[in-house]
Structure formats: C-alpha cells, structure tokens
Design a protein around this motif. Structure first.
Motif, PDB file in Angstrom:
ATOM      1  N   PHE A  18     -55.088 -16.614  -8.657  1.00 44.00           N
ATOM      2  CA  PHE A  18     -55.606 -17.265  -7.448  1.00 44.00           C
ATOM      3  C   PHE A  18     -57.114 -17.460  -7.559  1.00 44.00           C
ATOM      4  O   PHE A  18     -57.649 -18.526  -7.228  1.00 44.00           O
ATOM      5  CB  PHE A  18     -55.251 -16.446  -6.207  1.00 44.00           C
ATOM      6  CG  PHE A  18     -53.794 -16.121  -6.118  1.00 44.00           C
ATOM      7  CD1 PHE A  18     -52.849 -17.135  -6.128  1.00 44.00           C
ATOM      8  CD2 PHE A  18     -53.357 -14.813  -6.062  1.00 44.00           C
ATOM      9  CE1 PHE A  18     -51.499 -16.846  -6.078  1.00 44.00           C
ATOM     10  CE2 PHE A  18     -52.003 -14.509  -6.004  1.00 44.00           C
ATOM     11  CZ  PHE A  18     -51.071 -15.536  -6.017  1.00 44.00           C
ATOM     12  N   GLY A  34     -53.837 -24.439  -4.639  1.00 40.12           N
ATOM     13  CA  GLY A  34     -53.472 -23.283  -5.461  1.00 40.12           C
ATOM     14  C   GLY A  34     -53.340 -22.032  -4.611  1.00 40.12           C
ATOM     15  O   GLY A  34     -52.262 -21.720  -4.110  1.00 40.12           O
ATOM     16  N   GLN A  35     -54.468 -21.323  -4.423  1.00 36.77           N
ATOM     17  CA  GLN A  35     -54.437 -20.094  -3.622  1.00 36.77           C
ATOM     18  C   GLN A  35     -53.940 -20.410  -2.205  1.00 36.77           C
ATOM     19  O   GLN A  35     -54.347 -21.390  -1.597  1.00 36.77           O
ATOM     20  CB  GLN A  35     -55.860 -19.546  -3.558  1.00 36.77           C
ATOM     21  CG  GLN A  35     -55.967 -18.156  -2.988  1.00 36.77           C
ATOM     22  CD  GLN A  35     -57.409 -17.660  -3.010  1.00 36.77           C
ATOM     23  OE1 GLN A  35     -58.346 -18.461  -2.906  1.00 36.77           O
ATOM     24  NE2 GLN A  35     -57.581 -16.360  -3.151  1.00 36.77           N
ATOM     25  N   GLY A  36     -53.069 -19.532  -1.706  1.00 34.80           N
ATOM     26  CA  GLY A  36     -52.471 -19.802  -0.392  1.00 34.80           C
ATOM     27  C   GLY A  36     -53.347 -19.323   0.747  1.00 34.80           C
ATOM     28  O   GLY A  36     -53.374 -18.148   1.070  1.00 34.80           O
ATOM     29  N   TYR A 123     -44.821 -11.564  -6.300  1.00 32.65           N
ATOM     30  CA  TYR A 123     -46.207 -11.709  -5.861  1.00 32.65           C
ATOM     31  C   TYR A 123     -47.104 -10.936  -6.829  1.00 32.65           C
ATOM     32  O   TYR A 123     -46.752  -9.847  -7.261  1.00 32.65           O
ATOM     33  CB  TYR A 123     -46.352 -11.206  -4.420  1.00 32.65           C
ATOM     34  CG  TYR A 123     -47.765 -11.329  -3.937  1.00 32.65           C
ATOM     35  CD1 TYR A 123     -48.377 -12.572  -3.888  1.00 32.65           C
ATOM     36  CD2 TYR A 123     -48.500 -10.217  -3.568  1.00 32.65           C
ATOM     37  CE1 TYR A 123     -49.692 -12.708  -3.487  1.00 32.65           C
ATOM     38  CE2 TYR A 123     -49.811 -10.337  -3.164  1.00 32.65           C
ATOM     39  CZ  TYR A 123     -50.397 -11.585  -3.119  1.00 32.65           C
ATOM     40  OH  TYR A 123     -51.691 -11.709  -2.730  1.00 32.65           O
ATOM     41  N   ASN A 172     -42.668 -15.387  -1.488  1.00 34.20           N
ATOM     42  CA  ASN A 172     -43.732 -16.093  -2.213  1.00 34.20           C
ATOM     43  C   ASN A 172     -43.469 -15.893  -3.706  1.00 34.20           C
ATOM     44  O   ASN A 172     -43.343 -14.760  -4.143  1.00 34.20           O
ATOM     45  CB  ASN A 172     -45.082 -15.473  -1.825  1.00 34.20           C
ATOM     46  CG  ASN A 172     -46.260 -16.064  -2.581  1.00 34.20           C
ATOM     47  OD1 ASN A 172     -46.129 -17.047  -3.298  1.00 34.20           O
ATOM     48  ND2 ASN A 172     -47.421 -15.452  -2.407  1.00 34.20           N
ATOM     49  N   TYR A 203     -44.740 -13.085   5.652  1.00 36.68           N
ATOM     50  CA  TYR A 203     -44.429 -14.437   6.174  1.00 36.68           C
ATOM     51  C   TYR A 203     -43.364 -14.391   7.267  1.00 36.68           C
ATOM     52  O   TYR A 203     -42.680 -15.378   7.504  1.00 36.68           O
ATOM     53  CB  TYR A 203     -43.981 -15.351   5.018  1.00 36.68           C
ATOM     54  CG  TYR A 203     -45.053 -15.542   3.972  1.00 36.68           C
ATOM     55  CD1 TYR A 203     -46.131 -16.396   4.198  1.00 36.68           C
ATOM     56  CD2 TYR A 203     -45.022 -14.834   2.780  1.00 36.68           C
ATOM     57  CE1 TYR A 203     -47.132 -16.548   3.249  1.00 36.68           C
ATOM     58  CE2 TYR A 203     -46.021 -14.980   1.824  1.00 36.68           C
ATOM     59  CZ  TYR A 203     -47.070 -15.842   2.063  1.00 36.68           C
ATOM     60  OH  TYR A 203     -48.077 -15.988   1.129  1.00 36.68           O
ATOM     61  N   LYS A 233     -51.239 -14.146   7.631  1.00 33.77           N
ATOM     62  CA  LYS A 233     -50.396 -15.336   7.653  1.00 33.77           C
ATOM     63  C   LYS A 233     -49.990 -15.703   9.080  1.00 33.77           C
ATOM     64  O   LYS A 233     -50.017 -16.879   9.460  1.00 33.77           O
ATOM     65  CB  LYS A 233     -49.149 -15.107   6.798  1.00 33.77           C
ATOM     66  CG  LYS A 233     -49.458 -14.693   5.375  1.00 33.77           C
ATOM     67  CD  LYS A 233     -50.191 -15.787   4.637  1.00 33.77           C
ATOM     68  CE  LYS A 233     -50.933 -15.391   3.393  1.00 33.77           C
ATOM     69  NZ  LYS A 233     -50.756 -14.196   2.701  1.00 33.77           N
ATOM     70  N   PHE A 318     -45.611 -22.326   0.652  1.00 30.83           N
ATOM     71  CA  PHE A 318     -45.523 -22.873  -0.706  1.00 30.83           C
ATOM     72  C   PHE A 318     -44.292 -23.713  -1.003  1.00 30.83           C
ATOM     73  O   PHE A 318     -43.178 -23.386  -0.581  1.00 30.83           O
ATOM     74  CB  PHE A 318     -45.559 -21.711  -1.707  1.00 30.83           C
ATOM     75  CG  PHE A 318     -46.695 -20.762  -1.483  1.00 30.83           C
ATOM     76  CD1 PHE A 318     -48.007 -21.176  -1.698  1.00 30.83           C
ATOM     77  CD2 PHE A 318     -46.465 -19.477  -1.025  1.00 30.83           C
ATOM     78  CE1 PHE A 318     -49.068 -20.308  -1.473  1.00 30.83           C
ATOM     79  CE2 PHE A 318     -47.522 -18.608  -0.796  1.00 30.83           C
ATOM     80  CZ  PHE A 318     -48.828 -19.024  -1.022  1.00 30.83           C
ATOM     81  N   ARG A 364     -46.401 -24.166  -8.336  1.00 36.57           N
ATOM     82  CA  ARG A 364     -46.444 -23.898  -6.899  1.00 36.57           C
ATOM     83  C   ARG A 364     -47.586 -24.667  -6.233  1.00 36.57           C
ATOM     84  O   ARG A 364     -48.720 -24.641  -6.717  1.00 36.57           O
ATOM     85  CB  ARG A 364     -46.649 -22.389  -6.672  1.00 36.57           C
ATOM     86  CG  ARG A 364     -46.497 -21.976  -5.225  1.00 36.57           C
ATOM     87  CD  ARG A 364     -46.969 -20.546  -4.990  1.00 36.57           C
ATOM     88  NE  ARG A 364     -48.416 -20.479  -4.829  1.00 36.57           N
ATOM     89  CZ  ARG A 364     -49.081 -19.393  -4.447  1.00 36.57           C
ATOM     90  NH1 ARG A 364     -48.436 -18.260  -4.228  1.00 36.57           N
ATOM     91  NH2 ARG A 364     -50.387 -19.414  -4.306  1.00 36.57           N
TER      92      ARG A 364
HETATM   93  N1  GLN Z   1     -51.287 -14.647  -1.152  1.00 33.78           N
HETATM   94  C1  GLN Z   1     -52.074 -15.734  -1.606  1.00 33.78           C
HETATM   95  C2  GLN Z   1     -51.243 -16.599  -2.547  1.00 33.78           C
HETATM   96  O1  GLN Z   1     -50.137 -16.269  -2.899  1.00 33.78           O
HETATM   97  C3  GLN Z   1     -53.316 -15.341  -2.343  1.00 33.78           C
HETATM   98  C4  GLN Z   1     -53.911 -14.033  -2.082  1.00 33.78           C
HETATM   99  C5  GLN Z   1     -54.927 -13.675  -3.134  1.00 33.78           C
HETATM  100  O2  GLN Z   1     -55.730 -14.478  -3.558  1.00 33.78           O
HETATM  101  N2  GLN Z   1     -54.825 -12.481  -3.609  1.00 33.78           N
HETATM  102  O3  GLN Z   1     -51.747 -17.616  -2.925  1.00 33.78           O
END
Ligand code: GLN
Ligand code: PMP
Length: 385
Positions: A18, A34-36, A123, A172, A203, A233, A318, A364
């Motif tokens: 990320f 990219g990063q969520g 994750y 995720n 989530y 979230k 995502f 993703r």
């Molecule tokens: N949970 C977020 C993701 O999946 C990122 C969190 C992080 O950067 N550690 O993108």
C-alpha cells in the motif's frame, strides 16, 4: 537488497504494497485506486465531536482498555446490530485500529510453531503478525470467480498445531461475504477442535448485497471468538486508527496483556468521537455504504469498458479484475505499467497470496473515491484496450 539488521523471519515483508503503490501514485501524479481509503470525509457529526473532544481537554492518555463511553457504545452497537451481549468492563478493548487488535491477539494466543489458518488472499498484516509471533500461516485459497470456501481445502489445513482461525468477512481484497453455510463450516471446525477464532469485521457496515452475520452469533462461538472491528471503514476515517476487540474476559485479558506493550493506548480524543459515531442513527452509517455501492457500480462499468470485467463484489472498498485479457500474465507487471501508460494506480492481488495460482494476473482496484475521480479513472482505463 537484504537488510542484514532485520530478523530473518521479517525479511520477506519489506515495504507494504500500500505504501509502495501510494508513493508511486504521488510520484507519477496518478489517480490512486491502490491503497484503500476514501477521499470524502465521514459524517460531519463525528468530525465535530472530535474537535469538541480536543477542545474539552481530552488530550491525555485514555484508560488502558479505552474510554468508558466508547466501550459502552461498542457494547450497545454489538447488541443493537447483532444481539450480542458484551460487558463494557472486561469484554471490550479499544485498540490502535483493527491492525493492532489482530496483532495483539495473535501475539497473545500463539506459541512458536502454532498454526493460524486464514483464507488467502489475506490482508497484508496477517502474515506479518503471524511471523512476529513465530507462528505459522496455513493458507486456504479462495479461487475466482466466486471466491467461495472449498470445505475440503479448509479441513486439509487442520493439524495438531492448529491454534487459531483468522477469518475476514466482508473480505479484503475479494469483496466476498461468507455465506451462512461457510460460516457454519468454520463454526463446526472451531467447536470440534476447540479453536479460537479471530474475526476481522472491519467492513461489517460496507455490505452492498447480502447481510453481514458475525461468527460470534453462531452457537458455541461467542465464547471462542475475538470479534474485531474499527471506525476507519464504517465512518470513512481511516487515519483515526480507532479499533476494538470484543470477547470473553479471559480472551480480552490475554489480548490486553500484549496490546498494552504495543501502544498502551492511542487516539484519546478520537475515542470520544467514535463513541458518538456508533450512537448515530443507522441511516448516517448506511449513507457511507450507499455512496460506496454507487462507487462500486461506477467502477464496475469502467472496468467492463476497459476490457477487464471485475468479479462480483458484495462489500468492502475493492473490485478485483483479471488483467490477462490485456496481455498481462502477471498483475505486478500490469500495476507497474499502469501509472506510466494511463496515470492510474492499482494493487496486484498476488501480493496477498503465498501461492496465487490463477490469481497471478488479478489486480485490485479501490472504488472508495468520488464519482468524478472514478469517472476520470474509467476514462483513462478505457485507453488500455
Ligand atoms: N486496508 C487498506 C487496504 O487494504 C490499507 C491499509 C494500509 O495501508 N495498511 O488498502
Ligand atoms: N483488516 C482489513 C481486512 C483491512 O482491510 C484493514 C485496512 N483497512 C484492516 C484490517 C486495518 O484496519 P485499521 O486501519 O483499523 O487498523
């Protein structure tokens, strides 16, 4: 280059994907899918509550388990949404995001060599936490297109060293929500083998199709589940890092023992604000979800138009797409070309696997962005075809 200072078991981890992809987005001026994280703030009420909290002097260490009003609000939330009863004193622990709760739980429960079963893609912090505990990740791969649990694959990973099941739903990066049948399999396994289950439910309020049912609501599970979630979230405040764990007094005491030496406490003033957030009318939370559902639908259209139709996504931030129709056998190559070619950043799904199999070419895309950003991203992706 190998870092000789870093302990061997952490060398495989390097920089998180990320951080790497967000840096690439900044460097190339790309749209960051990219990063969520969302690019819109959460409910106004909780932002105001945080400001009020700082201005009212809540700026010193909060109590170790978290401020009382937040622990009460978490207990009320569990009861109102799921009919689960937790005592604010002793059964609820506030943590530095869900990440710390997961790490503290694994460090608390696993002896060296103990095994943790988790569905992969996992994750990214799971494998690292397990390595830090000298424990062993036993992955059970979920395969596209539906990412359903293969019951035999799950059972095949069980051994005498199995200690913990680490379950993430909504999931995720796939966006999958486990079905009642799948949750039932996990329940039966945990009860039969007397396992502890850590559930990552960050989530929980971002389910677009279907419902979120916590594993702790299944018979025999309340007493063996550490239920973990986070404000990030639910309220679109990922930078606040206020998370929590709910379980029995024995399990919460175990997790508290490790947690207190990771951070001790965090985010004192924000804890009061999250307490207010959890007590907001449900429609303030469903508004966040509905905005994300629209984002999912919009980006789905964009990916279809770009020639990479995504897999079904029931929740989270995502969408996953197979980029092989665009001539890429490896999602990593695609993700490094994408910013240069069209100015968009995404994350290669293979980094979430020990063995990606067919997911080597999966990528993703985060849709937690404003409609105009997603429209621009879609226009750029359309140039790929
Ligand atoms: N949970 C977020 C993701 O999946 C990122 C969190 C992080 O950067 N550690 O993108
Ligand atoms: N679990 C999953 C599945 C996640 O996607 C994330 C990151 N959003 C986390 C845990 C970490 O949550 P937090 O930011 O609250 O530590």
């Amino acid at each position: 280059m190998t870092n000789q200072h870093l302990v061997e078991r952490m060398r495989a981890f390097g920089t998180t994907i990320f951080a790497e992809m967000s840096a690439l987005a900044v460097e190339t001026g790309s749209i960051n899918l990219g990063q969520g994280f969302p690019d819109t703030d959460g409910p106004r009420e909780i932002l105001d509550a945080a400001i009020r909290s700082i201005n009212s002097g809540h700026n010193q260490y909060p109590p170790g388990p978290g401020v009382r009003s937040l622990r009460e609000a978490i207990a009320e939330h569990q009861s109102n949404y799921y009919g689960l009863d937790y005592q604010p004193d002793g059964e609820v622990l506030v943590t530095a995001g869900a990440t710390e709760a997961i790490t503290a739980a694994i460090l608390a429960l696993c002896e060296p060599g103990d095994e943790v079963i988790a569905f992969e893609p996992t994750y990214d912090s799971y494998a690292a936490s397990i390595a830090m505990a000298h424990a062993v990740l036993k992955p059970v791969r979920l395969d596209g297109p539906d990412f359903a649990v293969d019951h035999d694959r799950l059972l095949a990973q069980v051994t005498d060293r199995t200690k913990v099941l680490l379950i993430n739903s909504p999931h995720n990066p796939t966006g999958r929500v486990l079905t009642e049948t799948e949750l039932g399999w996990i329940r039966d396994l945990a009860v039969e083998r007397d396992l502890v289950v850590i559930t990552d439910e960050v989530y929980e309020h971002l389910v677009f199709d279907g419902v979120h049912r916590p594993l702790a609501t299944f018979p025999g599970m309340r007493e063996r589940t550490i239920q973990i979630s986070s404000a990030g979230k639910t309220f679109a405040v990922t930078g606040w890092k206020v998370g929590w764990a709910c379980s029995t007094p024995e399990l919460i005491t175990a997790v508290t023992t490790t947690k207190q030496f990771l951070t001790y406490v965090n985010a004192g003033p924000l804890q009061y604000a999250v307490a207010e957030g959890l007590r907001l009318p449900a429609d303030r939370i469903t508004e966040v979800r509905d905005r994300l559902r629209a984002g999912r639908d919009q980006l789905t259209e964009g990916l279809i138009a770009a020639g990479i139709p995504p897999f079904i996504c029931q929740g989270t931030y995502f969408l996953t797409a197979d980029v092989s129709p665009l001539g890429y056998a490896d999602g990593v190559d695609f993700c490094f070309d994408l910013p240069k070619k069209v100015g968009v950043v995404a994350v290669p799904s293979r980094v979430f696997y020990t063995d990606p199999g067919p997911a080597k070419s999966y990528v993703r895309f985060a849709f937690s962005k404003q409609p105009e950003v997603l429209a621009e991203a879609a226009a750029r992706l359309a140039k790929l075809g």
